[in-house]
Motif scaffolding. Structure first.
Motif, short mmCIF file in Angstrom:
data_model
loop_
_atom_site.label_atom_id
_atom_site.label_comp_id
_atom_site.label_asym_id
_atom_site.label_seq_id
_atom_site.Cartn_x
_atom_site.Cartn_y
_atom_site.Cartn_z
N VAL A 66 0.84 -1.19 0.00
CA VAL A 66 0.00 0.00 0.00
C VAL A 66 0.88 1.25 0.00
N VAL A 67 0.52 2.22 -0.83
CA VAL A 67 1.28 3.47 -0.95
C VAL A 67 0.39 4.62 -0.52
N ARG A 68 0.92 5.54 0.28
CA ARG A 68 0.19 6.73 0.68
C ARG A 68 1.07 7.96 0.48
N ALA A 69 0.47 9.05 0.02
CA ALA A 69 1.20 10.30 -0.17
C ALA A 69 1.53 10.91 1.19
N GLY A 89 5.62 9.70 -8.79
CA GLY A 89 4.79 8.97 -9.75
C GLY A 89 4.43 7.59 -9.24
N HIS A 90 3.18 7.21 -9.42
CA HIS A 90 2.67 5.94 -8.92
C HIS A 90 1.80 5.31 -10.01
N PHE A 150 -0.11 10.79 -9.53
CA PHE A 150 1.05 11.52 -9.01
C PHE A 150 0.61 12.44 -7.88
N TRP A 151 1.59 12.89 -7.10
CA TRP A 151 1.39 13.89 -6.06
C TRP A 151 2.73 14.57 -5.80
N GLU A 160 -7.45 7.17 -2.28
CA GLU A 160 -6.96 6.71 -0.98
C GLU A 160 -5.48 6.99 -0.81
N THR A 161 -4.73 6.98 -1.91
CA THR A 161 -3.32 7.33 -1.86
C THR A 161 -3.13 8.81 -1.53
#
Length: 293
Positions: free
Chosen positions: A9-12, A111-112, A102-103, A267-268
């Motif tokens: 799981v990836v979160r900004a 980049g995701h 992206f964020w 959600e990211t």
């Protein structure tokens, strides 16, 4: 059995100051429709916009968005080019070689890739089986581009390993399989009937049917009980999926993938559950349901 893995799981680390989808063209994108509904539902005071950016303007657009602390999505034809233009890619974006989300963190764009999540969600809905059963299912994937890469990673994470890629440029398909370290049989289009006749799942990861009524392959090639997933989506079903369903097959177009990749991106960015029911409702749609496989 071949090992499979689930992407973490990836979160900004920072919430975006604004949200935008970049593409060329991009006016047709449904992402603003359901993302703005989700923002309203969760009382997040942002608006999700569209920006039509030609390929030669992508680098400048991304620099400007980084300066603004923005986040968002990237769609055709920029997903692969964006990997070289952001400051850092997440492991899944590096693996797929494509950025669709992206964020900004401390002035740098990250980049995701959430297309993997969207593809996995659709495959699970079509074939709700465990990894051991997945390993026995023959899958035929049409295409060898960025969407095919995300789909291959999703298949691998779910335990599918009897994979065949049908591609006009077989060298590109071989390169994709080797880069992802996901073994697959590679065949040209003139072999499509032979490989589809033994398949339990066929996936179209080409743009065929996006802007016309062309079919990726004849419905008559599909064996009984073969499921079909078309990454292309249009308002109403794509002609191929309509024909496949009429022939009695379990089938979905790319709408669930669109919503699920968008929900994963939401959600990211915000680390809160995406209101999926609201997102589907904004599209005047509901997730397709299927009987037993």
């Amino acid at each position: 059995m071949t090992e499979h893995r689930q992407e973490r799981v990836v979160r900004a680390a920072e919430r975006p100051s604004r949200l935008v989808i970049l593409g060329h063209p991009v006016a047709h994108s449904l992402s603003p429709v359901f993302q703005n509904a989700a923002l309203l539902e969760t009382a997040i005071p942002l608006v999700y916009d569209r920006e039509d950016v030609a390929p030669d303007g992508l680098a400048d657009a991304l620099r400007r968005l980084a300066a603004e602390g923005a986040g968002g999505n990237i769609t055709i034809p920029h997903k692969e080019a964006a990997t070289a233009l952001v400051a850092r890619c997440t492991p899944v974006a590096l693996r797929t070689g494509a950025v669709n989300t992206f964020w900004t963190e401390q002035g740098d764009l990250i980049g995701h890739n959430t297309d993997v999540d969207g593809a996995a969600a659709t495959i699970r809905a079509l074939l709700p089986v465990d990894s051991s059963a997945a390993g026995d299912t023959s899958v035929v994937l049409l295409g060898a581009g960025g969407s095919a890469a995300a789909t291959l990673v999703a298949l691998h994470s779910l335990g599918y390993h009897r994979l065949t890629i049908v591609a006009r440029t077989t060298a590109r398909a071989h390169a994709l399989s080797e880069r992802l370290s996901i073994p697959a049989e590679i065949v040209p289009p003139d072999a499509i009937e032979r490989v589809v006749r033994r398949a339990g799942l066929v996936i179209n990861a080409t743009p065929i049917g996006l802007r016309d009524d062309a079919l990726p392959m004849p419905v008559a090639f599909l064996p009984a009980r073969c499921a079909v997933f078309d990454l292309v989506y249009r308002r109403g079903l794509t002609p191929w999926i309509a024909a496949v369903r009429e022939a009695g097959h379990r089938a979905e177009d790319g709408l669930r993938m669109l919503v699920e990749q968008g929900a994963s991106a939401f959600e990211t960015w915000f680390d809160v559950p995406a209101p999926r029911e609201t997102m589907w409702g904004a599209l005047d749609a509901a997730p397709p349901t299927h009987g037993s496989p």
